[in-house]
Design a protein around this motif. Structure first.
Motif, PDB file in Angstrom:
ATOM      1  N   ILE A  73       0.835  -1.205   0.000  1.00 16.83           N
ATOM      2  CA  ILE A  73       0.000   0.000   0.000  1.00 16.83           C
ATOM      3  C   ILE A  73       0.868   1.253   0.000  1.00 16.83           C
ATOM      4  CG2 ILE A  73      -1.762   1.291   1.245  1.00 16.83           C
ATOM      5  CD1 ILE A  73      -2.601  -1.393   2.512  1.00 16.83           C
ATOM      6  N   THR A  75       1.517   4.782   0.944  1.00 18.99           N
ATOM      7  CA  THR A  75       0.999   5.611   2.030  1.00 18.99           C
ATOM      8  C   THR A  75       1.715   6.947   2.042  1.00 18.99           C
ATOM      9  OG1 THR A  75       0.488   3.661   3.369  1.00 18.99           O
ATOM     10  CG2 THR A  75       0.649   5.770   4.528  1.00 18.99           C
ATOM     11  N   PHE A  99      -9.876   5.033   3.547  1.00 21.01           N
ATOM     12  CA  PHE A  99      -9.119   3.786   3.419  1.00 21.01           C
ATOM     13  C   PHE A  99      -9.553   2.908   4.586  1.00 21.01           C
ATOM     14  CE2 PHE A  99      -5.772   0.753   3.394  1.00 21.01           C
ATOM     15  CZ  PHE A  99      -5.331   0.712   2.075  1.00 21.01           C
ATOM     16  N   ARG A 276      -8.252   8.117   1.542  1.00 21.77           N
ATOM     17  CA  ARG A 276      -7.870   7.403   0.329  1.00 21.77           C
ATOM     18  C   ARG A 276      -8.195   8.274  -0.881  1.00 21.77           C
ATOM     19  NH1 ARG A 276      -7.985   1.750  -1.620  1.00 21.77           N
ATOM     20  NH2 ARG A 276      -8.622   1.758  -3.796  1.00 21.77           N
ATOM     21  N   SER A 292      -3.936   5.437  -3.023  1.00 22.38           N
ATOM     22  CA  SER A 292      -3.010   5.677  -1.916  1.00 22.38           C
ATOM     23  C   SER A 292      -3.753   5.952  -0.619  1.00 22.38           C
ATOM     24  CB  SER A 292      -2.093   6.861  -2.224  1.00 22.38           C
ATOM     25  OG  SER A 292      -1.260   6.604  -3.315  1.00 22.38           O
ATOM     26  N   GLN A 293      -3.146   5.535   0.462  1.00 18.17           N
ATOM     27  CA  GLN A 293      -3.630   5.881   1.803  1.00 18.17           C
ATOM     28  C   GLN A 293      -2.945   7.175   2.230  1.00 18.17           C
ATOM     29  OE1 GLN A 293      -4.033   3.558   6.049  1.00 18.17           O
ATOM     30  NE2 GLN A 293      -2.138   3.264   4.918  1.00 18.17           N
TER      31      GLN A 293
END
Length: 400
Positions: A73, A75, A99, A276, A292-293
Motif C-alpha cells: 500500500i 501511504t 481507506f 484514500r 493511496s492511503q
C-alpha cells in the motif's frame, strides 16, 4: 553443496529485488520522498509499536510530506499544518475518501458507519441525522439534564471512593459516564453500572473522550501548580465543591486552556482516520497515486517546534491569550479533523470534557495511588484506535 547454492541463490534474488524496488522508487520522481522499501514488506519494519512517533521522526529526514510502502500500500504521511490545510481544506473533496482497514470490513460493518463510508448519499443522510438529531445545539441543550445526571453519578462514585480511601481508575470512570450518557440518548437506559467493574461499546463516542480526560488528569497531577490554579478559578467562578454546569464553561478560561493543551500533546486519534484518493492527485508538486492511503499526523503537528514554543512541555498558559480554535479553523490544532470529515461528535466533546474535568477538580483533592510522586507518574503511550495511557491512571480522591 546444493544447500549452499540454494542459500546464495536466495540472497542474490533478494538483493536483486531490493535493488529493483529502489530503482523503481527513484524512477518515479513525482512521488513524495521517503525511505526505500524492502521487498514484500515495504517500510513496515520502520513503524514499530508507536508509529505516530516513528513517522514523526522519519518526517524530520524526508520532509513534511513523504511516501512509504506499507506492504503493497502506497501511504502518504502529512506532518505539517501547512500541507494539512492544503489536503483537508483546499483539496478536501479529492482527499475525502476512506481507506478502510481489513479488520473493519468483517461483517460489512464499515458499510453502515458514517466514519468509514465514502462521501455518498448514504453518508450524507447519516451525517445529517447526526448533525440534526443528536449533536445539534438544540438537541444538546434539550438533553443537558441527562449529562448533568451522569456527572452527578460520577461524583457520587468518587465520593464513595473518598470515604473508603479507595483508588479509582480515571479512564474507566470517565468511560462509563460517557457510555451511559450516549446509551440514555439512544436507548433510554444505562449500559454500564457506575459502581461496578463492567466496561470497548460505542468506541467512537467514548474512547476518545475517555482518553482526553485521562491525559488531562494525568498532566494536571504531574504539575500541582496547574491543579491549584485550575481549582482557584473553579472556586471563584462556580463556587468551591460544586459540580460544573455547561453554562459555566465559557467563563472557565484556564480550564479550557488545560483541555486545549491536552489535545495538542495527546490527540485522541493521532492520525485522524486514514483517507484514500480515488484518482491520481497533484499535491505540492508531487503526484499521489490512485488508491493511496493518506495519513495526517496530528500528533506530530501538535509538537512541531517551528510553530510551538517548548512543544514537549505541558503549558496551558500558551493558550491564555490565544484565539487558536479546535473546530477546524486553525490547522496547528486539529484533534477532531476538519472539513466534511470533521468528527460529528465535536459539539458534544466540547461540552462533556470540561464539565467532567472541572467537576472532578472542583469536588476533590487528588493523589496518586501507592503514594507515587508527581514526577514518578508513568506517561507512556499505548498506540491503538485511540492514543491511551499505557498504564491506567489510578488516583485517590479526598475532600477539598
Amino acid at each position: 553443496m546444493d544447500y549452499y547454492t540454494l542459500v546464495l541463490g536466495s540472497i542474490f534474488a533478494l538483493s536483486f529485488l531490493y535493488t529493483l524496488a529502489k530503482l523503481c522508487s527513484r524512477g518515479n520522481k513525482k512521488l513524495p520522498p521517503g525511505p526505500s522499501p524492502w521487498p514484500i514488506i515495504g517500510n513496515l519494519h520502520l513503524l514499530g509499536a508507536k508509529p505516530h512517533i516513528s513517522l514523526a521522526n522519519l518526517a524530520k529526514i524526508y520532509g513534511p510530506i513523504m511516501s512509504l510502502k506499507l506492504g503493497q500500500i502506497t501511504t502518504v504521511v502529512i506532518s505539517s499544518s501547512t500541507i494539512a490545510k492544503q489536503v483537508l481544506k483546499h483539496q478536501d473533496q479529492v482527499f475525502s475518501g476512506r481507506f478502510v482497514p481489513d479488520a473493519l470490513q468483517a461483517h460489512n460493518h464499515c458499510k453502515f458507519s458514517v466514519a468509514w463510508l465514502p462521501v455518498c448519499p448514504q453518508w450524507r443522510t447519516l451525517r445529517r441525522i447526526l448533525n440534526t438529531n443528536i449533536f445539534s445545539s438544540n438537541r444538546l441543550d434539550a438533553n443537558q439534564h441527562l449529562r448533568s445526571q451522569k456527572v452527578k453519578e460520577l461524583i457520587a462514585y468518587c465520593t464513595k471512593c473518598s470515604q473508603e480511601g479507595a483508588a479509582l481508575d480515571v479512564g474507566q470512570a470517565a468511560f462509563k459516564t460517557n457510555l451511559n450518557f450516549l446509551s440514555n440518548i439512544l436507548f433510554s437506559k444505562d449500559l454500564a453500572d457506575p459502581f461496578s467493574d463492567s466496561k470497548d461499546l460505542f468506541s467512537a463516542g467514548t474512547d476518545t473522550t475517555t482518553s482526553t480526560l485521562e491525559w488531562a488528569m494525568a498532566e494536571t497531577l504531574r504539575q500541582p501548580r496547574i491543579m491549584k490554579k485550575a481549582q482557584a478559578e473553579l472556586a471563584k467562578i462556580t463556587g468551591k465543591g460544586k459540580r460544573i454546569e455547561e453554562t459555566d464553561i465559557s467563563r472557565l478560561s484556564y480550564l479550557q486552556c488545560i483541555i486545549k493543551e491536552t489535545l495538542r500533546m495527546h490527540p485522541p486519534v493521532p492520525f485522524l482516520l486514514p483517507r484514500r484518493v480515488e484518482q491520481d492527485v497533484e499535491l505540492c508538486d508531487y503526484i499521489i497515486p490512485k488508491g493511496s492511503q493518506v495519513l495526517v499526523n496530528v500528533w506530530a503537528i501538535g509538537r512541531d517546534s517551528t510553530f510551538w514554543e517548548d512543544p514537549l512541555v505541558f503549558k496551558p498558559e500558551r493558550f491564555w491569550s490565544s484565539d487558536l480554535d479546535m473546530r477546524g479553523k486553525d490547522f496547528e490544532l486539529i484533534p477532531f479533523g476538519v472539513g466534511r470529515r470533521i468528527c460529528p461528535g465535536l459539539p458534544l466533546a466540547l461540552r462533556m470534557v470540561p464539565v467532567i474535568l472541572g467537576s472532578l477538580l472542583n469536588s476533590f483533592n487528588w493523589k496518586l495511588e501507592a503514594d507515587i510522586g508527581p514526577n514518578e507518574l508513568d506517561m507512556e503511550e499505548k498506540f491503538g484506535f485511540t492514543l491511551a495511557k499505557a498504564l491506567p491512571l489510578r488516583v485517590i480522591p479526598s475532600p477539598l
